[in-house]
Design a protein around this motif. Structure first.
Motif, mmCIF file in Angstrom:
data_model
loop_
_atom_site.group_PDB
_atom_site.id
_atom_site.type_symbol
_atom_site.label_atom_id
_atom_site.label_comp_id
_atom_site.label_asym_id
_atom_site.label_seq_id
_atom_site.Cartn_x
_atom_site.Cartn_y
_atom_site.Cartn_z
ATOM 1 N N ARG A 140 -12.717 4.583 2.609
ATOM 2 C CA ARG A 140 -11.372 4.072 2.314
ATOM 3 C C ARG A 140 -10.808 4.850 1.136
ATOM 4 N NH1 ARG A 140 -8.925 -0.112 4.190
ATOM 5 N NH2 ARG A 140 -10.781 -1.206 4.925
ATOM 6 N N GLU A 142 0.783 -1.237 0.000
ATOM 7 C CA GLU A 142 0.000 0.000 0.000
ATOM 8 C C GLU A 142 0.816 1.290 0.000
ATOM 9 O OE1 GLU A 142 -2.580 -0.505 3.415
ATOM 10 O OE2 GLU A 142 -3.697 -2.143 2.470
ATOM 11 N N ARG A 192 -2.187 5.665 1.390
ATOM 12 C CA ARG A 192 -2.075 4.218 1.173
ATOM 13 C C ARG A 192 -2.691 3.893 -0.180
ATOM 14 N NH1 ARG A 192 -3.856 1.575 7.036
ATOM 15 N NH2 ARG A 192 -2.653 3.048 8.308
ATOM 16 N N GLU A 208 -4.757 1.877 -1.858
ATOM 17 C CA GLU A 208 -5.788 0.883 -1.602
ATOM 18 C C GLU A 208 -6.880 1.045 -2.635
ATOM 19 O OE1 GLU A 208 -6.702 -0.334 2.381
ATOM 20 O OE2 GLU A 208 -6.217 1.692 3.064
HETATM 21 MG MG MG Z 1 -5.884 -1.277 5.983
#
Ligand code: MG
Ligand code: ATP
Length: 426
Positions: free
Chosen positions: A121, A65, A113, A115
């Motif tokens: 997120r 990530e 990150r 992701e």
């Molecule tokens: Mg995580």
């Protein structure tokens, strides 16, 4: 020409949403201040090796990530994926440990990150976190958990649950690790691919798998709580008693882990049932082994981090972002009036009144409409006649009452003016 858009996984926080962000920050700042935590701000990028050593190469964060790149001097740098590593690096580098006793620190800022973006997120997201360094006392664990709870409650979130576990010390975990690997090995082929790799590299992390099949297999796996030494068990029981004493209820969750060697004893998460798959709003734990791992002296420590996007999503379920309210909206027309309006607005601002100046030069009617829409408590009006007589019309937008007042007198008694605004702003 196509216009440029924000990078996938990043979001603009627009003025219409900023109220909740500012509220969270000011509540946290106030509560952390009262608990004698001091803010620390560390750089957004660091040497890549800091995160490799400070988070662990076997983790998803480091393995998959990180935003890592070589700069023009060919150094490997990484945008911070979390806050603890940088804070601990700073703590060691500046010898904060040499100041003796306990250090209580907090931070907030953007983390990065790589992701798959989903609700709650993102690739650039924001955390607020604390680190309490230099104490292994169970009261330190209880303190940081109590503060997290207090912040979440004060910003208005309800229906959150605290999940708690102990992963013991390094030797407890070694025994547990062997038992877990022995249990899982016969199921190896049925585990998700990530968990298969973890079986040798970082088996505790398998407990964290989001794969349904793996979770089903884990149903009968041994529990870490059966592998705690008497000393670790005593420590955990003491923490549970301290939390109960503070009126903080918790759920024991033996699946909750931090799968790295330098994590010890307490781990916890605070979850909301209202967030779908991204349920965790705060996660933390004790990391007594991390500071020596990064080259510092043996120092026990515990901390947590909250994901601010997830808090904002929960707040949006409850209420709209608080609107910003203006005290005065200043309208003016005519050269002399416009110049005086600017001066008047500036002196109001200097006296602490939130003042918006209409710059449009449009007809008074249009400016009044904007005054109404601004949500201001009062409108100040300057036209040729007011410019001539150095007065201003003060109009309370709620009632429509209006009176003329000398410009020089408007701020003669700022306290009284503030009181009038408060009375009329509802
Ligand atoms: Mg995580
Ligand atoms: P998750 O299991 O949701 O990926 P994590 O274990 O990777 O979480 P931590 O590293 O413990 O998360 O970070 C603490 C908190 O930061 C999380 O509980 C979450 O609220 C928030 N967080 C983590 N990653 C993201 C992200 N990519 N976007 C938004 N918030 C995040």
């Amino acid at each position: 020409m196509t216009s440029i858009q924000a990078i996938r996984g990043t979001r603009d926080i627009l003025p219409s949403e900023i109220g909740n962000w500012q509220m969270i920050e000011s509540v946290a700042r106030q509560i952390l201040g009262c608990a004698a935590y001091q803010e620390i701000r560390t750089p957004i990028f660091e040497q890549t090796s800091l995160f490799e050593r400070g988070i662990g190469e076997a983790t998803d964060v480091v393995g998959k990530e990180m935003y890592t790149f070589n700069d023009r001097g060919d150094r490997s740098l990484t945008l911070r994926p979390e806050g603890t590593a940088g804070v601990v690096r700073s703590y060691i580098e500046h010898g904060l440990h040499a100041q003796g006793g306990v250090q209580r620190l907090w931070y907030t800022g953007a983390m990065f990150r790589y992701e798959r973006p989903q609700a709650g997120r993102q690739r650039q997201f924001h955390q607020l976190g604390v680190e309490l360094l230099g104490s292994s006392d169970g009261r330190a664990d209880a303190e940081v958990i109590a503060i997290a709870t207090q912040i979440l409650q004060t910003i208005g979130l309800k229906d959150l649950s605290l999940h708690l576990n102990s992963i013991g010390d390094a030797s407890d975990r070694q025994h547990y690790r062997e038992a877990l690997v022995a249990y899982l090995t016969p199921f190896k082929e049925q585990l998700d691919p990530d968990s298969q790799t973890r079986l040798t590299r970082n088996p505790l992390r398998i407990l964290d798998s989001k794969d349904a099949n793996t979770q089903a297999i884990l149903g009968n796996a041994p529990s870490i709580l059966e592998y705690l030494s008497p000393a670790s068990q005593t420590r955990f029981d003491a923490l549970l008693a301290l939390l109960a004493d503070l009126g903080i209820s918790s759920t024991l969750n033996s699946r909750l882990v931090r799968g790295l060697d330098y994590y010890t004893h307490t781990v916890f998460e605070i979850q909301s049932a209202d967030l779908g798959a991204q349920a965790t709003v705060c996660a933390g734990g004790r990391y007594d082994g991390l500071i020596p791992q990064l080259g510092g002296p043996e120092t026990p420590a515990i901390g947590w981090a909250m994901g601010l996007e997830r808090l904002v999503i929960l707040l949006q379920h409850l209420q709209a972002s608080p609107p910003s309210s203006v005290d005065f909206y200043v309208v003016s027309r005519g050269e002399a009036a416009e110049a005086q309006a600017l001066k008047l607005a500036q002196s109001l601002r200097q006296a602490g009144f939130k003042t918006e100046l209409d710059l449009s030069r449009s007809a008074f009617g249009k400016q009044f409409k904007r005054a109404d829409r601004s949500g201001a408590t009062a409108c100040l009006i300057l036209g040729d006649a007011e410019a001539e007589s150095k007065t201003v019309q003060l109009k309370w937008l709620n009632s429509g009452e209006q009176s003329a007042i000398a410009q020089a007198d408007l701020l003669a008694n700022p306290q009284q003016l503030r009181q009038q605004l408060t009375q009329r702003s509802t």
